[in-house]
Motif scaffolding. Structure first.
Motif, PDB file in Angstrom:
ATOM      1  N   LEU A 138      26.566  52.013  38.671  1.00  0.00           N
ATOM      2  CA  LEU A 138      25.541  53.020  39.019  1.00  0.00           C
ATOM      3  C   LEU A 138      25.268  53.926  37.761  1.00  0.00           C
ATOM      4  CD1 LEU A 138      25.045  54.015  42.675  1.00  0.00           C
ATOM      5  CD2 LEU A 138      24.950  55.621  40.760  1.00  0.00           C
ATOM      6  N   LEU A 139      26.703  54.540  37.881  1.00  0.00           N
ATOM      7  CA  LEU A 139      26.604  56.208  36.860  1.00  0.00           C
ATOM      8  C   LEU A 139      26.478  55.609  35.514  1.00  0.00           C
ATOM      9  CD1 LEU A 139      29.641  57.531  38.579  1.00  0.00           C
ATOM     10  CD2 LEU A 139      27.350  58.490  38.717  1.00  0.00           C
ATOM     11  N   LEU A 140      26.803  54.351  34.969  1.00  0.00           N
ATOM     12  CA  LEU A 140      26.395  54.204  33.715  1.00  0.00           C
ATOM     13  C   LEU A 140      24.921  53.840  33.426  1.00  0.00           C
ATOM     14  CD1 LEU A 140      29.587  51.897  32.597  1.00  0.00           C
ATOM     15  CD2 LEU A 140      29.025  54.436  32.019  1.00  0.00           C
ATOM     16  N   LEU A 141      24.503  53.132  34.333  1.00  0.00           N
ATOM     17  CA  LEU A 141      22.964  53.080  34.378  1.00  0.00           C
ATOM     18  C   LEU A 141      22.368  54.476  34.342  1.00  0.00           C
ATOM     19  CD1 LEU A 141      20.893  50.770  34.135  1.00  0.00           C
ATOM     20  CD2 LEU A 141      20.754  50.463  36.616  1.00  0.00           C
ATOM     21  N   LEU A 142      22.677  55.097  35.073  1.00  0.00           N
ATOM     22  CA  LEU A 142      21.907  56.855  35.153  1.00  0.00           C
ATOM     23  C   LEU A 142      22.246  57.115  33.747  1.00  0.00           C
ATOM     24  CD1 LEU A 142      22.768  57.969  38.780  1.00  0.00           C
ATOM     25  CD2 LEU A 142      20.540  57.315  37.741  1.00  0.00           C
ATOM     26  N   ALA A 143      23.294  57.145  33.186  1.00  0.00           N
ATOM     27  CA  ALA A 143      23.598  57.771  31.971  1.00  0.00           C
ATOM     28  C   ALA A 143      22.625  57.018  30.963  1.00  0.00           C
ATOM     29  CB  ALA A 143      25.179  57.274  31.509  1.00  0.00           C
ATOM     30  N   VAL A 144      22.522  55.628  30.844  1.00  0.00           N
ATOM     31  CA  VAL A 144      21.380  55.038  29.821  1.00  0.00           C
ATOM     32  C   VAL A 144      19.997  55.758  30.257  1.00  0.00           C
ATOM     33  CG1 VAL A 144      20.409  52.869  29.431  1.00  0.00           C
ATOM     34  CG2 VAL A 144      22.977  52.959  29.860  1.00  0.00           C
ATOM     35  N   HIS A 145      19.644  55.950  31.388  1.00  0.00           N
ATOM     36  CA  HIS A 145      18.441  56.612  31.617  1.00  0.00           C
ATOM     37  C   HIS A 145      18.174  57.851  30.882  1.00  0.00           C
ATOM     38  CE1 HIS A 145      14.455  57.661  33.551  1.00  0.00           C
ATOM     39  NE2 HIS A 145      15.285  58.905  34.022  1.00  0.00           N
ATOM     40  N   HIS A 146      19.354  58.738  31.178  1.00  0.00           N
ATOM     41  CA  HIS A 146      19.418  60.052  30.435  1.00  0.00           C
ATOM     42  C   HIS A 146      19.941  60.015  29.037  1.00  0.00           C
ATOM     43  CE1 HIS A 146      17.963  61.872  34.140  1.00  0.00           C
ATOM     44  NE2 HIS A 146      18.822  61.163  35.057  1.00  0.00           N
ATOM     45  N   VAL A 147      19.933  59.055  28.348  1.00  0.00           N
ATOM     46  CA  VAL A 147      20.634  59.113  27.214  1.00  0.00           C
ATOM     47  C   VAL A 147      20.056  60.033  26.063  1.00  0.00           C
ATOM     48  CG1 VAL A 147      18.905  57.227  25.936  1.00  0.00           C
ATOM     49  CG2 VAL A 147      21.335  57.394  25.134  1.00  0.00           C
ATOM     50  N   ARG A 148      18.843  60.686  26.184  1.00  0.00           N
ATOM     51  CA  ARG A 148      18.644  61.534  25.179  1.00  0.00           C
ATOM     52  C   ARG A 148      18.777  63.010  25.962  1.00  0.00           C
ATOM     53  NH1 ARG A 148      15.058  59.756  21.667  1.00  0.00           N
ATOM     54  NH2 ARG A 148      14.247  57.569  21.941  1.00  0.00           N
ATOM     55  N   ARG A 149      19.519  63.286  26.762  1.00  0.00           N
ATOM     56  CA  ARG A 149      20.015  64.566  27.222  1.00  0.00           C
ATOM     57  C   ARG A 149      21.391  64.219  27.309  1.00  0.00           C
ATOM     58  NH1 ARG A 149      16.147  64.967  32.809  1.00  0.00           N
ATOM     59  NH2 ARG A 149      14.112  65.027  31.539  1.00  0.00           N
ATOM     60  N   PRO A 150      22.186  64.835  26.153  1.00  0.00           N
ATOM     61  CA  PRO A 150      23.514  64.927  26.224  1.00  0.00           C
ATOM     62  C   PRO A 150      24.332  65.326  27.118  1.00  0.00           C
ATOM     63  CG  PRO A 150      22.529  66.384  24.785  1.00  0.00           C
ATOM     64  CD  PRO A 150      21.376  65.801  25.295  1.00  0.00           C
ATOM     65  N   ALA A 151      23.918  66.396  27.726  1.00  0.00           N
ATOM     66  CA  ALA A 151      24.582  67.031  28.964  1.00  0.00           C
ATOM     67  C   ALA A 151      24.849  66.211  30.294  1.00  0.00           C
ATOM     68  CB  ALA A 151      24.256  68.395  29.303  1.00  0.00           C
ATOM     69  N   TRP A 152      23.502  65.562  30.393  1.00  0.00           N
ATOM     70  CA  TRP A 152      23.411  64.758  31.733  1.00  0.00           C
ATOM     71  C   TRP A 152      24.165  63.242  31.224  1.00  0.00           C
ATOM     72  CZ3 TRP A 152      21.600  64.811  36.495  1.00  0.00           C
ATOM     73  CH2 TRP A 152      20.881  65.828  36.928  1.00  0.00           C
TER      74      TRP A 152
END
Length: 422
Positions: A138-152
């Motif tokens: 779940l968290l990795l998929l959210l990270a993929v979504h926010h890939v352009r936001r380094p802090a997120w």
């Protein structure tokens, strides 16, 4: 004076996703019902931590996020298997939300969610209740979504590491995702180093204030008795599990690779595959590692839906995958499927019995090759069936890419007014 249009409520998409996640999870229970008790071993250990996660007790107190959330939701102790189902549903909700944010229509997002639900991404963890892996997904998929936001992005990676530190074994793939988003190697090395340093600080705190992390990386490296010469047999099981846990839906990934429709490209897919291949260096429960492939599957499925007749193809493959999963997993309590259980009993049984008898038969490359040869020769029917199924799936994916049906036409364009976050 005309009134300005009202801004959409950001809560509404999440409420819709929660409803879809719960409904699709319920439907998936008809395929593989959830276990009522934690998985013996690690599942029981996670469940025990839910009663007092801040005590930092148990075998792996560093994996605090799953027990802490269960405790916060009032689903600790004997109710931990219920929380495991909640996380499975939350994972499906995030898949639906992710698809909607990528401008998929609700029916297409529902189809992608259903496709994930009939794979081992969710179904493996029905009998193996109370493991933290679905939370990591779940968290990795959210990270993929926010890939352009380094802090997120790196914050979500760190959160995933608090659920299970194997997240850091995906570091090459994670850095490549950020590189594809326009970042530099030097900057991402700094972000990765900072994230790892924060987690190292957490480990130091756990060692100082808790009972210690006996199931840390040092434990696994000291206990991987199948490395190196038994490793090819474990890799063979891993390949079998990739096929068994995704079935016909692997054709979608093959199509995306051939048609050049994966967001991270073939290099990204190769890096993820390489990272998955590294995981058996520290553990042998390969049915868990195989399902990391759902990450490129989600993107590939969304790309397929943008092509002519893509919806029909994905729907047919999803139904076929559900049928195949039921056939290859006739008993709900056999995580990994019947063939895997049969083969892993031979592979791991041999390793464990030899170790207990203080015998080292796989001490040379020749002995390891002989053992692998015997494993294949003694189970010819299983391997021929798996090879035939793999050929069919790959051939169908290549045919889709060459036929010009899905993939060669122009994308349909956006179907909703929602835009993906940068």
């Amino acid at each position: 004076m005309p009134s300005l249009p009202r801004a959409p409520n950001p809560i509404v998409p999440w409420l819709q996703a929660a409803v879809v996640g719960a409904a699709v999870l319920w439907a998936s229970d008809l395929l593989v019902p959830p276990a009522a008790v934690p998985l013996p071993g690690h599942g029981e250990r996670f469940a025990a931590m839910t009663t007092a996660p801040l005590a930092l007790a148990g075998e792996f107190p560093q994996r605090i996020l799953w027990p802490l959330l269960a405790w916060a939701c009032g689903l600790g102790g004997e109710r931990a298997p219920v929380f495991a189902q909640v996380v499975n549903g939350a994972l499906l909700a995030v898949v639906f939300w992710f698809a909607r944010q990528r401008s998929a229509a609700w029916q297409d997002a529902l189809l992608v969610t259903a496709a994930v639900a009939v794979t081992g991404t969710v179904l493996v963890y029905k009998p193996m209740a109370c493991l933290s892996d679905p939370l990591v997904f779940l968290l990795l998929l959210l990270a993929v979504h926010h890939v352009r936001r380094p802090a997120w992005f790196w914050g979500l990676v760190l959160a995933a590491a608090f659920a299970h530190e194997m997240t850091f074994l995906l570091a090459p793939w994670l850095v490549w995702l950020r590189r594809c988003a326009g970042s530099s190697w030097r900057r991402e090395a700094a972000w990765l180093g900072g994230t790892a340093a924060l987690f190292a600080g957490w480990l130091a705190f756990v060692r100082a204030c808790g009972t210690g992390a006996s199931y840390g990386i040092a434990y696994y490296l000291a206990s991987n008795f199948w490395v190196p010469w038994g490793l090819p047999a474990v890799w063979l099981l891993l390949l079998l599990e990739v096929l068994v846990e995704f079935g016909p839906l692997l054709a979608v990934v093959v199509w995306a690779l051939r048609a050049g429709r994966l967001e991270a490209g073939r290099v990204g897919f190769g890096l993820l595959a390489g990272c998955i291949a590294l995981l058996p260096l520290v553990a042998y429960d390969v049915m868990r590692f195989a399902v990391f492939l759902f990450l490129p599957l989600v993107g590939a499925a969304l790309a397929l839906l943008q092509a002519p007749r893509g919806r029909l193809v994905l729907g047919a493959l999803t139904v076929a995958a559900a049928v195949c999963y039921r056939w290859t997993h006739p008993f709900a309590d056999e995580a990994g499927g019947r063939a895997f259980r049969h083969l892993s009993g031979q592979v791991l049984g041999r390793f464990i019995s030899d170790r207990q008898a203080d015998v080292q038969p796989l001490s040379t490359p020749a002995s390891g090759a002989g053992y692998l040869r015997d494993l294949v020769a003694d189970n010819t029917g299983i391997w021929l069936g798996a090879a035939g199924a793999a050929v069919v799936v790959v051939a169908f994916g290549l045919w889709l890419a060459r036929s010009g049906a899905p993939g060669r036409g122009q994308p349909r364009g956006e179907r909703t007014t929602q835009n993906a976050s940068p």
